[in-house]
Motif scaffolding. Structure first.
Motif, PDB file in Angstrom:
ATOM      1  N   VAL A 198      -7.083  -7.515 -18.048  1.00  0.00           N
ATOM      2  CA  VAL A 198      -6.086  -6.523 -17.641  1.00  0.00           C
ATOM      3  C   VAL A 198      -4.756  -6.859 -18.314  1.00  0.00           C
ATOM      4  O   VAL A 198      -4.198  -7.938 -18.091  1.00  0.00           O
ATOM      5  N   THR A 199      -4.262  -5.962 -19.128  1.00  0.00           N
ATOM      6  CA  THR A 199      -3.007  -6.204 -19.848  1.00  0.00           C
ATOM      7  C   THR A 199      -1.807  -5.575 -19.151  1.00  0.00           C
ATOM      8  O   THR A 199      -0.674  -5.942 -19.443  1.00  0.00           O
ATOM      9  N   ALA A 200      -2.029  -4.641 -18.241  1.00  0.00           N
ATOM     10  CA  ALA A 200      -0.925  -3.939 -17.575  1.00  0.00           C
ATOM     11  C   ALA A 200      -0.228  -4.860 -16.580  1.00  0.00           C
ATOM     12  O   ALA A 200      -0.882  -5.621 -15.859  1.00  0.00           O
ATOM     13  N   PRO A 201       1.117  -4.808 -16.512  1.00  0.00           N
ATOM     14  CA  PRO A 201       1.818  -5.554 -15.460  1.00  0.00           C
ATOM     15  C   PRO A 201       1.387  -5.044 -14.087  1.00  0.00           C
ATOM     16  O   PRO A 201       1.256  -3.835 -13.886  1.00  0.00           O
ATOM     17  N   THR A 202       1.149  -5.966 -13.166  1.00  0.00           N
ATOM     18  CA  THR A 202       0.538  -5.606 -11.884  1.00  0.00           C
ATOM     19  C   THR A 202       1.325  -6.168 -10.711  1.00  0.00           C
ATOM     20  O   THR A 202       1.677  -7.346 -10.696  1.00  0.00           O
ATOM     21  N   LEU A 203       1.580  -5.300  -9.731  1.00  0.00           N
ATOM     22  CA  LEU A 203       2.122  -5.709  -8.444  1.00  0.00           C
ATOM     23  C   LEU A 203       0.968  -5.773  -7.453  1.00  0.00           C
ATOM     24  O   LEU A 203       0.260  -4.782  -7.253  1.00  0.00           O
ATOM     25  N   VAL A 204       0.744  -6.947  -6.859  1.00  0.00           N
ATOM     26  CA  VAL A 204      -0.293  -7.124  -5.846  1.00  0.00           C
ATOM     27  C   VAL A 204       0.389  -7.248  -4.489  1.00  0.00           C
ATOM     28  O   VAL A 204       1.211  -8.146  -4.282  1.00  0.00           O
ATOM     29  N   LEU A 205       0.058  -6.337  -3.590  1.00  0.00           N
ATOM     30  CA  LEU A 205       0.624  -6.321  -2.246  1.00  0.00           C
ATOM     31  C   LEU A 205      -0.479  -6.559  -1.224  1.00  0.00           C
ATOM     32  O   LEU A 205      -1.613  -6.095  -1.410  1.00  0.00           O
ATOM     33  N   CYS A 206      -0.161  -7.246  -0.132  1.00  0.00           N
ATOM     34  CA  CYS A 206      -1.142  -7.439   0.936  1.00  0.00           C
ATOM     35  C   CYS A 206      -0.441  -7.511   2.284  1.00  0.00           C
ATOM     36  O   CYS A 206       0.556  -8.224   2.439  1.00  0.00           O
ATOM     37  N   GLY A 207      -0.961  -6.774   3.236  1.00  0.00           N
ATOM     38  CA  GLY A 207      -0.441  -6.853   4.590  1.00  0.00           C
ATOM     39  C   GLY A 207      -0.672  -8.226   5.184  1.00  0.00           C
ATOM     40  O   GLY A 207      -1.766  -8.793   5.073  1.00  0.00           O
ATOM     41  N   GLU A 208       0.353  -8.750   5.813  1.00  0.00           N
ATOM     42  CA  GLU A 208       0.292 -10.083   6.423  1.00  0.00           C
ATOM     43  C   GLU A 208      -0.855 -10.191   7.432  1.00  0.00           C
ATOM     44  O   GLU A 208      -1.480 -11.245   7.583  1.00  0.00           O
ATOM     45  N   LYS A 209      -1.156  -9.087   8.108  1.00  0.00           N
ATOM     46  CA  LYS A 209      -2.160  -9.080   9.174  1.00  0.00           C
ATOM     47  C   LYS A 209      -3.414  -8.307   8.776  1.00  0.00           C
ATOM     48  O   LYS A 209      -4.124  -7.777   9.630  1.00  0.00           O
ATOM     49  N   ASP A 210      -3.699  -8.258   7.474  1.00  0.00           N
ATOM     50  CA  ASP A 210      -4.889  -7.563   6.974  1.00  0.00           C
ATOM     51  C   ASP A 210      -6.149  -8.272   7.477  1.00  0.00           C
ATOM     52  O   ASP A 210      -6.405  -9.422   7.126  1.00  0.00           O
ATOM     53  N   ILE A 212      -9.252  -6.900   7.031  1.00  0.00           N
ATOM     54  CA  ILE A 212     -10.403  -6.352   6.306  1.00  0.00           C
ATOM     55  C   ILE A 212     -10.657  -7.141   5.023  1.00  0.00           C
ATOM     56  O   ILE A 212     -11.666  -7.830   4.895  1.00  0.00           O
ATOM     57  N   THR A 213      -9.773  -7.041   4.060  1.00  0.00           N
ATOM     58  CA  THR A 213      -9.928  -7.842   2.836  1.00  0.00           C
ATOM     59  C   THR A 213      -9.148  -9.139   2.931  1.00  0.00           C
ATOM     60  O   THR A 213      -9.593 -10.174   2.436  1.00  0.00           O
ATOM     61  N   GLY A 214      -7.972  -9.096   3.553  1.00  0.00           N
ATOM     62  CA  GLY A 214      -7.219 -10.308   3.826  1.00  0.00           C
ATOM     63  C   GLY A 214      -6.446 -10.853   2.640  1.00  0.00           C
ATOM     64  O   GLY A 214      -6.747 -10.546   1.486  1.00  0.00           O
ATOM     65  N   PRO A 215      -5.427 -11.676   2.908  1.00  0.00           N
ATOM     66  CA  PRO A 215      -4.609 -12.254   1.849  1.00  0.00           C
ATOM     67  C   PRO A 215      -5.390 -13.075   0.831  1.00  0.00           C
ATOM     68  O   PRO A 215      -5.017 -13.128  -0.342  1.00  0.00           O
ATOM     69  N   ASP A 216      -6.495 -13.706   1.235  1.00  0.00           N
ATOM     70  CA  ASP A 216      -7.257 -14.520   0.275  1.00  0.00           C
ATOM     71  C   ASP A 216      -7.766 -13.683  -0.889  1.00  0.00           C
ATOM     72  O   ASP A 216      -7.745 -14.121  -2.045  1.00  0.00           O
ATOM     73  N   SER A 217      -8.233 -12.472  -0.582  1.00  0.00           N
ATOM     74  CA  SER A 217      -8.744 -11.604  -1.649  1.00  0.00           C
ATOM     75  C   SER A 217      -7.619 -11.166  -2.577  1.00  0.00           C
ATOM     76  O   SER A 217      -7.797 -11.112  -3.801  1.00  0.00           O
ATOM     77  N   SER A 218      -6.466 -10.851  -2.007  1.00  0.00           N
ATOM     78  CA  SER A 218      -5.332 -10.457  -2.845  1.00  0.00           C
ATOM     79  C   SER A 218      -4.846 -11.621  -3.699  1.00  0.00           C
ATOM     80  O   SER A 218      -4.456 -11.443  -4.859  1.00  0.00           O
ATOM     81  N   GLN A 219      -4.883 -12.832  -3.130  1.00  0.00           N
ATOM     82  CA  GLN A 219      -4.505 -14.009  -3.909  1.00  0.00           C
ATOM     83  C   GLN A 219      -5.467 -14.237  -5.063  1.00  0.00           C
ATOM     84  O   GLN A 219      -5.057 -14.646  -6.164  1.00  0.00           O
ATOM     85  N   ALA A 220      -6.760 -13.953  -4.852  1.00  0.00           N
ATOM     86  CA  ALA A 220      -7.738 -14.095  -5.933  1.00  0.00           C
ATOM     87  C   ALA A 220      -7.419 -13.126  -7.075  1.00  0.00           C
ATOM     88  O   ALA A 220      -7.550 -13.479  -8.250  1.00  0.00           O
ATOM     89  N   LEU A 221      -6.977 -11.923  -6.718  1.00  0.00           N
ATOM     90  CA  LEU A 221      -6.581 -10.963  -7.748  1.00  0.00           C
ATOM     91  C   LEU A 221      -5.332 -11.451  -8.478  1.00  0.00           C
ATOM     92  O   LEU A 221      -5.294 -11.492  -9.713  1.00  0.00           O
ATOM     93  N   ALA A 222      -4.323 -11.818  -7.708  1.00  0.00           N
ATOM     94  CA  ALA A 222      -3.054 -12.239  -8.321  1.00  0.00           C
ATOM     95  C   ALA A 222      -3.260 -13.460  -9.216  1.00  0.00           C
ATOM     96  O   ALA A 222      -2.667 -13.563 -10.292  1.00  0.00           O
ATOM     97  N   GLY A 223      -4.103 -14.375  -8.796  1.00  0.00           N
ATOM     98  CA  GLY A 223      -4.337 -15.585  -9.571  1.00  0.00           C
ATOM     99  C   GLY A 223      -5.102 -15.351 -10.857  1.00  0.00           C
ATOM    100  O   GLY A 223      -4.985 -16.125 -11.807  1.00  0.00           O
ATOM    101  N   GLY A 224      -5.895 -14.261 -10.895  1.00  0.00           N
ATOM    102  CA  GLY A 224      -6.701 -13.983 -12.070  1.00  0.00           C
ATOM    103  C   GLY A 224      -6.033 -13.088 -13.093  1.00  0.00           C
ATOM    104  O   GLY A 224      -6.536 -12.924 -14.209  1.00  0.00           O
ATOM    105  N   LEU A 225      -4.909 -12.494 -12.722  1.00  0.00           N
ATOM    106  CA  LEU A 225      -4.198 -11.561 -13.597  1.00  0.00           C
ATOM    107  C   LEU A 225      -3.095 -12.285 -14.359  1.00  0.00           C
ATOM    108  O   LEU A 225      -2.482 -13.218 -13.848  1.00  0.00           O
TER     109      LEU A 225
END
Length: 269
Positions: A198-210, A212-225
């Protein structure tokens, strides 16, 4: 060639000018999920939110769709509405957005990925749970299915009116076979090995109290981009863009202004 004809898609649109923003909803929702974003972003952007193939007011697809097919259908919308776009995806919509950015990098100026995941194919239990959803929807019907799932999409402190709206949106949006196709596409997807593309600049947002997918999944995305900012949205569950729209919109607008300013400056160089 996309497996889906853009002519069958229902699109909600707001804003007269400016760069294009395409909004892709979660697996249990529709364009109605983005009412706060259409209102807030349309002063500076042309905002388009789809009902995904087989959802709400969009036509049913002729056959099963893969994640590539959803991404290609989104690409068709971008081409029809302006040539390139900033893409906002929530949950399943975020997975589509990321696959879109890999398959069609020329169409994606930037990404905003909210409460999302690398896909349910990262774990056999998650994949099995996702695949079981179609039978559950067939057994319960959309109203009971939504009543069982809707409250978990927001935080425990969410106002009753929001819970009712989220649940009603789900009940009005989901049906078979479209929901089953989406669930199968999620179950078959693991983005972890392609995030680096993924070359596009990306903002990853996650609800503190999610819940369903939870912050761990969003962190996995942010860490891989490569080019990413990661934000936790306080006092928000899985549908942060609906539960805390002012906070989320402020981050979206900040990201969009930076991304569009960078593009304008870069074009002049």
């Amino acid at each position: 060639m996309s497996a889906y004809d853009i002519g069958g898609l229902h699109l909600e649109e707001a804003g007269e000018g400016g760069p294009l923003v395409l909004c892709l909803h979660g697996i249990g929702s529709s364009s109605a999920a983005f009412a706060p974003q259409l209102a807030a972003l349309s002063a500076h952007f042309r905002v388009v939110a789809w009902d995904a193939p087989g959802y709400a007011r969009s036509a049913d697809p002729d056959g099963p769709l893969t994640m590539d097919d959803y991404a290609d259908a989104a690409a068709d919308v971008i081409r029809a509405r302006g040539g390139s776009a900033h893409v906002l995806g929530v949950s399943w919509g975020g997975v589509i957005a990321l696959r879109l950015a890999v398959r069609h990098p020329d169409l994606v100026e930037s990404l905003m990925v909210c409460d999302s995941t690398p896909g349910s194919g990262t774990d056999p239990d998650k994949a099995a749970g996702m695949r079981a959803r179609a039978d559950e929807l067939a057994r319960l019907g959309p109203e009971a299915f939504a009543a069982a799932r809707g409250p978990r999409l927001v935080s425990a402190d969410a106002p009753a009116e929001l819970v009712e709206r989220v649940t009603a949106t789900m009940a009005a949006s989901i049906r078979l076979p479209g929901y089953g196709y989406a669930a199968e596409a999620m179950a078959a997807t693991d983005l972890r090995g392609e995030l680096h593309r993924v070359t596009a600049p990306t903002l990853v947002l996650c609800g503190e109290k999610d819940r369903i997918t939870g912050p761990d999944s969003s962190q996995a995305l942010a860490g891989g981009l490569h080019r990413t900012a990661y934000v936790i949205v306080k006092d928000a569950g899985h549908l942060a863009n609906q539960e805390q729209p002012e906070r989320v919109n402020a981050w979206l607008l900040s990201h969009l202004h930076i991304a569009t300013h960078h593009r304008t400056t870069h074009d002049k160089d």
